[in-house]
Design a protein around this motif. Structure first.
Motif, PDB file in Angstrom:
ATOM      1  N   GLY A  34      11.378   1.975  19.162  1.00 48.50           N
ATOM      2  CA  GLY A  34      11.947   3.198  19.702  1.00 48.50           C
ATOM      3  C   GLY A  34      10.920   4.298  19.922  1.00 48.50           C
ATOM      4  O   GLY A  34      11.242   5.369  20.406  1.00 48.50           O
ATOM      5  N   GLY A  35       9.668   4.021  19.542  1.00 48.11           N
ATOM      6  CA  GLY A  35       8.618   5.025  19.702  1.00 48.11           C
ATOM      7  C   GLY A  35       8.771   6.193  18.755  1.00 48.11           C
ATOM      8  O   GLY A  35       8.395   7.315  19.079  1.00 48.11           O
ATOM      9  N   ASN A  36       9.298   5.924  17.550  1.00 47.84           N
ATOM     10  CA  ASN A  36       9.574   6.999  16.603  1.00 47.84           C
ATOM     11  C   ASN A  36       8.660   7.013  15.389  1.00 47.84           C
ATOM     12  O   ASN A  36       9.015   7.586  14.360  1.00 47.84           O
ATOM     13  N   LEU A  37       7.486   6.392  15.489  1.00 53.79           N
ATOM     14  CA  LEU A  37       6.524   6.482  14.395  1.00 53.79           C
ATOM     15  C   LEU A  37       5.783   7.806  14.518  1.00 53.79           C
ATOM     16  O   LEU A  37       5.451   8.253  15.612  1.00 53.79           O
ATOM     17  N   LYS A  38       5.507   8.410  13.393  1.00 50.76           N
ATOM     18  CA  LYS A  38       4.735   9.645  13.389  1.00 50.76           C
ATOM     19  C   LYS A  38       3.245   9.310  13.542  1.00 50.76           C
ATOM     20  O   LYS A  38       2.817   8.199  13.251  1.00 50.76           O
ATOM     21  N   TYR A  39       2.484  10.295  14.001  1.00 52.07           N
ATOM     22  CA  TYR A  39       1.050  10.064  14.215  1.00 52.07           C
ATOM     23  C   TYR A  39       0.369   9.598  12.939  1.00 52.07           C
ATOM     24  O   TYR A  39      -0.421   8.657  12.962  1.00 52.07           O
ATOM     25  N   THR A  47       0.816  -1.216   0.000  1.00 51.27           N
ATOM     26  CA  THR A  47       0.000   0.000   0.000  1.00 51.27           C
ATOM     27  C   THR A  47       0.851   1.268   0.000  1.00 51.27           C
ATOM     28  O   THR A  47       0.298   2.369  -0.095  1.00 51.27           O
ATOM     29  N   LEU A  48       2.159   1.131   0.094  1.00 53.29           N
ATOM     30  CA  LEU A  48       3.047   2.278   0.223  1.00 53.29           C
ATOM     31  C   LEU A  48       3.784   2.578  -1.073  1.00 53.29           C
ATOM     32  O   LEU A  48       4.079   1.676  -1.849  1.00 53.29           O
ATOM     33  N   ASP A  49       4.092   3.853  -1.269  1.00 48.11           N
ATOM     34  CA  ASP A  49       4.919   4.238  -2.419  1.00 48.11           C
ATOM     35  C   ASP A  49       6.359   3.787  -2.228  1.00 48.11           C
ATOM     36  O   ASP A  49       7.026   3.384  -3.164  1.00 48.11           O
ATOM     37  N   LYS A  50       6.823   3.887  -0.984  1.00 47.12           N
ATOM     38  CA  LYS A  50       8.198   3.496  -0.649  1.00 47.12           C
ATOM     39  C   LYS A  50       8.136   2.447   0.452  1.00 47.12           C
ATOM     40  O   LYS A  50       7.825   2.748   1.597  1.00 47.12           O
ATOM     41  N   PRO A  51       8.416   1.175   0.121  1.00 45.61           N
ATOM     42  CA  PRO A  51       8.330   0.108   1.119  1.00 45.61           C
ATOM     43  C   PRO A  51       9.274   0.326   2.302  1.00 45.61           C
ATOM     44  O   PRO A  51      10.337   0.924   2.172  1.00 45.61           O
ATOM     45  N   LEU A  52       8.855  -0.158   3.449  1.00 45.45           N
ATOM     46  CA  LEU A  52       9.654  -0.095   4.671  1.00 45.45           C
ATOM     47  C   LEU A  52      10.424  -1.394   4.847  1.00 45.45           C
ATOM     48  O   LEU A  52       9.900  -2.471   4.563  1.00 45.45           O
ATOM     49  N   SER A  53      11.649  -1.289   5.332  1.00 49.23           N
ATOM     50  CA  SER A  53      12.401  -2.502   5.649  1.00 49.23           C
ATOM     51  C   SER A  53      11.988  -2.973   7.039  1.00 49.23           C
ATOM     52  O   SER A  53      11.559  -2.173   7.876  1.00 49.23           O
ATOM     53  N   LEU A  54      12.108  -4.251   7.277  1.00 44.96           N
ATOM     54  CA  LEU A  54      11.774  -4.812   8.583  1.00 44.96           C
ATOM     55  C   LEU A  54      12.647  -4.184   9.666  1.00 44.96           C
ATOM     56  O   LEU A  54      12.146  -3.799  10.723  1.00 44.96           O
ATOM     57  N   ALA A  55      13.933  -4.056   9.402  1.00 41.44           N
ATOM     58  CA  ALA A  55      14.845  -3.490  10.403  1.00 41.44           C
ATOM     59  C   ALA A  55      14.463  -2.049  10.743  1.00 41.44           C
ATOM     60  O   ALA A  55      14.403  -1.675  11.916  1.00 41.44           O
ATOM     61  N   ASN A  56      14.174  -1.253   9.728  1.00 40.54           N
ATOM     62  CA  ASN A  56      13.827   0.147   9.956  1.00 40.54           C
ATOM     63  C   ASN A  56      12.507   0.267  10.702  1.00 40.54           C
ATOM     64  O   ASN A  56      12.400   1.026  11.664  1.00 40.54           O
ATOM     65  N   PHE A  57      11.496  -0.474  10.260  1.00 38.17           N
ATOM     66  CA  PHE A  57      10.187  -0.392  10.903  1.00 38.17           C
ATOM     67  C   PHE A  57      10.261  -0.866  12.348  1.00 38.17           C
ATOM     68  O   PHE A  57       9.715  -0.226  13.247  1.00 38.17           O
ATOM     69  N   SER A  58      10.926  -1.970  12.579  1.00 39.94           N
ATOM     70  CA  SER A  58      11.053  -2.511  13.928  1.00 39.94           C
ATOM     71  C   SER A  58      11.774  -1.525  14.845  1.00 39.94           C
ATOM     72  O   SER A  58      11.349  -1.290  15.984  1.00 39.94           O
ATOM     73  N   LYS A  59      12.845  -0.932  14.350  1.00 43.61           N
ATOM     74  CA  LYS A  59      13.608   0.040  15.138  1.00 43.61           C
ATOM     75  C   LYS A  59      12.748   1.255  15.467  1.00 43.61           C
ATOM     76  O   LYS A  59      12.744   1.729  16.609  1.00 43.61           O
ATOM     77  N   ARG A  60      12.010   1.744  14.493  1.00 38.89           N
ATOM     78  CA  ARG A  60      11.174   2.923  14.717  1.00 38.89           C
ATOM     79  C   ARG A  60       9.997   2.615  15.632  1.00 38.89           C
ATOM     80  O   ARG A  60       9.639   3.417  16.497  1.00 38.89           O
ATOM     81  N   LEU A  61       9.393   1.448  15.461  1.00 42.19           N
ATOM     82  CA  LEU A  61       8.275   1.054  16.319  1.00 42.19           C
ATOM     83  C   LEU A  61       8.743   0.895  17.756  1.00 42.19           C
ATOM     84  O   LEU A  61       8.187   1.496  18.678  1.00 42.19           O
TER      85      LEU A  61
END
Length: 75
Positions: A52-57, A36-50
């Motif tokens: 780390g509490g760094n997802l945007k609203y 569903t995304l224009d730019k896919p997320l990597s598992l490592a990046n998403f996991s780190k951001r999730l």
């Protein structure tokens, strides 16, 4: 500041719980969600951001909508 950290942790736990309730783990979720995304997320990046509490609203809202939920503010 402590309340902010607690709120962020509750949000992270809620996202993870909703993923599990829908039958996803992080890998299977990203495989489906990335379509569903224009730019896919990597598992490592998403996991780190999730974790780390760094997802945007807007990202949290988009994830909720993908899972079939709507975030609603009530007073």
């Amino acid at each position: 500041m402590q309340e902010d950290k607690r709120f962020i942790q509750i949000t992270i736990d809620e996202i993870k719980a909703r993923l599990r309730m829908k039958g996803y783990n992080l890998t299977t979720f990203l495989e489906a969600y990335n379509h569903t995304l224009d730019k896919p997320l990597s598992l490592a990046n998403f996991s780190k951001r999730l974790n780390g509490g760094n997802l945007k609203y807007w990202e949290i809202k988009q994830i909720a909508e993908f899972l079939g939920y709507k975030i609603e503010w009530k007073e």
